[in-house]
Write a protein that holds these residues in place. Structure first.
Motif, short mmCIF file in Angstrom:
data_model
loop_
_atom_site.label_atom_id
_atom_site.label_comp_id
_atom_site.label_asym_id
_atom_site.label_seq_id
_atom_site.Cartn_x
_atom_site.Cartn_y
_atom_site.Cartn_z
N GLY A 1 44.64 -10.75 55.40
CA GLY A 1 44.54 -12.01 54.77
C GLY A 1 45.69 -13.09 55.04
N ARG A 2 47.02 -12.22 55.27
CA ARG A 2 48.08 -12.95 55.70
C ARG A 2 48.10 -13.46 56.80
NH1 ARG A 2 52.89 -9.47 52.54
NH2 ARG A 2 52.51 -10.18 50.39
N THR A 3 47.49 -12.47 57.65
CA THR A 3 47.55 -12.86 59.45
C THR A 3 46.67 -13.94 59.46
OG1 THR A 3 48.10 -10.72 59.97
CG2 THR A 3 46.78 -11.99 61.50
N ALA A 4 45.52 -13.97 58.78
CA ALA A 4 44.49 -15.08 58.99
C ALA A 4 44.90 -16.55 58.49
CB ALA A 4 43.29 -14.72 58.22
N ALA A 5 45.58 -16.40 57.18
CA ALA A 5 46.18 -17.68 56.94
C ALA A 5 47.33 -18.38 57.75
CB ALA A 5 46.58 -17.55 55.45
N ALA A 6 48.13 -17.43 57.92
CA ALA A 6 49.32 -17.86 58.93
C ALA A 6 48.87 -18.41 60.16
CB ALA A 6 50.38 -16.79 58.79
N ALA A 7 47.88 -17.57 60.80
CA ALA A 7 47.67 -17.89 62.29
C ALA A 7 46.84 -19.34 62.24
CB ALA A 7 46.79 -16.71 62.87
N SER A 8 45.73 -19.36 61.39
CA SER A 8 44.85 -20.43 61.68
C SER A 8 45.44 -21.77 60.85
CB SER A 8 43.44 -20.27 60.99
OG SER A 8 43.73 -19.66 59.66
N GLY A 9 46.46 -21.59 60.10
CA GLY A 9 46.88 -22.74 59.43
C GLY A 9 48.33 -23.30 60.16
N GLY A 10 48.79 -22.56 61.18
CA GLY A 10 49.91 -22.79 61.96
C GLY A 10 49.58 -23.82 63.01
N GLY B 1 50.54 -22.52 66.24
CA GLY B 1 50.59 -21.53 67.45
C GLY B 1 49.42 -21.56 68.38
N PRO B 2 49.30 -20.28 69.13
CA PRO B 2 47.91 -20.08 69.73
C PRO B 2 46.82 -20.12 68.95
CG PRO B 2 49.18 -18.10 69.32
CD PRO B 2 50.25 -19.11 68.86
N TYR B 3 46.77 -20.15 67.70
CA TYR B 3 45.25 -19.88 66.63
C TYR B 3 45.26 -21.16 66.18
CZ TYR B 3 45.00 -14.91 67.76
OH TYR B 3 45.10 -13.64 68.07
N ALA B 4 46.20 -22.16 66.41
CA ALA B 4 46.07 -23.51 65.67
C ALA B 4 44.68 -24.01 65.94
CB ALA B 4 46.84 -24.35 66.49
N GLY B 5 44.06 -24.59 64.75
CA GLY B 5 42.68 -24.93 64.59
C GLY B 5 41.62 -24.06 64.73
N VAL B 6 41.75 -22.58 64.75
CA VAL B 6 40.80 -21.63 64.79
C VAL B 6 40.32 -21.48 63.21
CG1 VAL B 6 40.32 -19.22 65.30
CG2 VAL B 6 41.86 -20.62 67.06
N PRO B 7 39.18 -21.30 63.01
CA PRO B 7 38.80 -20.94 61.63
C PRO B 7 39.34 -19.60 60.94
CG PRO B 7 36.83 -21.56 62.95
CD PRO B 7 37.97 -21.35 64.04
N GLU C 1 40.61 -27.76 83.54
CA GLU C 1 41.86 -27.95 82.63
C GLU C 1 41.18 -28.09 81.32
OE1 GLU C 1 46.10 -29.77 81.94
OE2 GLU C 1 45.13 -29.80 83.83
N ILE C 2 41.55 -27.30 80.04
CA ILE C 2 41.20 -27.90 78.93
C ILE C 2 42.57 -27.99 77.93
CG2 ILE C 2 40.14 -26.71 76.83
CD1 ILE C 2 38.29 -25.28 78.50
N ASP C 3 42.37 -29.04 77.26
CA ASP C 3 43.69 -29.03 76.27
C ASP C 3 43.41 -28.28 75.02
OD1 ASP C 3 46.09 -30.47 75.04
OD2 ASP C 3 44.96 -32.19 74.40
N ALA C 4 44.17 -27.28 75.32
CA ALA C 4 44.19 -26.13 74.26
C ALA C 4 45.09 -24.98 74.45
CB ALA C 4 42.89 -25.28 74.39
N GLY C 5 45.48 -24.28 73.52
CA GLY C 5 46.43 -23.26 73.76
C GLY C 5 45.96 -21.98 74.39
N HIS C 6 46.54 -20.79 74.41
CA HIS C 6 46.13 -19.79 75.15
C HIS C 6 44.92 -19.21 74.62
CE1 HIS C 6 46.37 -16.04 77.43
NE2 HIS C 6 46.33 -15.30 76.50
N ASN C 7 44.53 -19.41 73.43
CA ASN C 7 43.35 -18.94 72.83
C ASN C 7 42.13 -19.86 73.00
OD1 ASN C 7 44.03 -16.21 72.53
ND2 ASN C 7 45.28 -17.10 70.65
N LEU C 8 41.98 -20.55 74.10
CA LEU C 8 41.05 -21.70 74.32
C LEU C 8 39.64 -21.40 73.92
CD1 LEU C 8 40.86 -22.19 78.47
CD2 LEU C 8 41.58 -20.09 77.30
N HIS C 9 39.22 -19.95 74.09
CA HIS C 9 37.84 -19.75 73.76
C HIS C 9 37.37 -19.87 72.27
CE1 HIS C 9 40.24 -16.49 73.77
NE2 HIS C 9 39.32 -15.44 73.37
N MET C 10 38.60 -19.88 71.46
CA MET C 10 38.27 -19.88 69.99
C MET C 10 38.72 -21.51 69.76
SD MET C 10 40.02 -16.25 68.65
CE MET C 10 41.39 -15.90 69.80
#
Length: 304
Positions: free
Chosen positions: A177-186, A188-194, A279-288
């Motif tokens: 739960g904490r990982t999902a909340a911190a990652a998707s809400g930050g 970093g490389p998961y910014a914008g990921v649901p 080139e895609i304007d995204a972070g490392h996890n561009l597929h997400m």
């Protein structure tokens, strides 16, 4: 493992829900998923620390345009076999292709998975082409000591990711739960990921073990996949691209791990025939983060 259907990512109209599979092979048992679809076979290969859950948004964007499949790399997710070395990492691709009955599939790899599909194709493995998502090898051969010098220490990896942690059930749930909340809400490389996607990836990284749940990959797994024979013909160095004879797409994330090496990636893409750079304007996890844009590239180059 029973078939799965997650309402967070409903199956497209007219397409059956994905099916989770166990692949019993001579190299051990691998966890895989057949997402269904029609047309060209495609095998999706995730990066270090991830598992097959990461591909769900891309699959939904492709809406059945290909027959899409994925698996958990050894040492990751629910796959039961542990890592041995970097070479076994990519040799497993052929094992999985055979076990799933795929015919000359297109290979799409992210990060370390991008190197894995590159190495498999460079060694003569049969495939229709490779698409590399922010995963490139741009330097000359290094000794194992030189290659390991830039990596995080075991303590840093433990502090950041808890790789190899044997957690109680309640500890696992709190971590997920904490990982999902911190990652998707930050930012970093998961910014914008649901949130639901990050949660699914985090949850699949734990497997039952002894009196708790083991966080995978372990630190020993990560060390194993860094072991390369510097004299081997297939080696994670720029020269490997000279061995590619299949179509290859180099998909660069503008804010990813190679952000400062754009010109080098573009140069490698221009050195051979049947290659393209995007080139895609995204972070490392561009597929997400930008699955729709990745899907457009796959359809444009391999959808015919």
């Amino acid at each position: 493992m029973p078939p799965i259907h997650d309402e967070r990512w409903p199956a497209a109209a007219g397409r059956r829900p994905p099916r989770d599979l166990w692949l019993n092979t001579g190299n051990g048992r691998f966890a895989a998923r057949d997402f269904g679809g029609r047309g060209r076979d495609v095998l999706l290969v995730h990066g270090t620390g991830h598992n097959l859950e990461v591909w769900t948004p891309l699959v939904e964007c492709l809406a059945g345009a290909f027959r899409l499949t994925a698996f958990d790399l050894r040492g990751h997710g629910r796959t039961e076999v542990d890592s041995i070395d970097a070479e076994q990492y990519w040799r497993d691709i052929g094992t999985v292709i055979s076990a799933m009955g795929l015919e000359c599939p297109l290979l799409v790899g992210h990060s370390t998975g991008a190197y894995a599909v590159t190495a498999y194709a460079a060694d003569g493995g049969e495939c229709a082409g490779v698409v590399l998502l922010d995963g490139f090898v741009l330097d000359v051969r290094r000794t194992p000591e030189e290659a390991a010098a830039w990596r995080l220490s075991r303590q840093e990896l433990w502090n950041e990711y808890r790789y190899g942690w044997l957690a109680r059930s309640d500890e696992m749930e709190t971590y997920v739960g904490r990982t999902a909340a911190a990652a998707s809400g930050g930012d970093g490389p998961y910014a914008g990921v649901p949130y639901a996607l990050v949660e699914a990836v985090a949850r699949r990284s734990f497997i039952p073990a002894r009196e708790g749940y083991l966080r995978r990959p372990t630190l020993d797994d990560l060390e194993a996949v860094c072991r390369n024979d510097v004299s081997a013909p297939i080696y994670p160095a720029r020269e490997i691209y000279r061995r590619l004879s299949v179509p290859a797409g180099f998909v660069f994330a503008s804010r990813g791990n190679f952000a400062r090496r754009r010109d080098e990636v573009r140069a490698v893409a221009s050195e051979g025939e049947n290659r393209w750079f995007a080139e895609i304007d995204a972070g490392h996890n561009l597929h997400m983060q930008e699955p729709g844009k990745v899907a457009e590239l796959l359809l444009d180059h391999f959808g015919g």
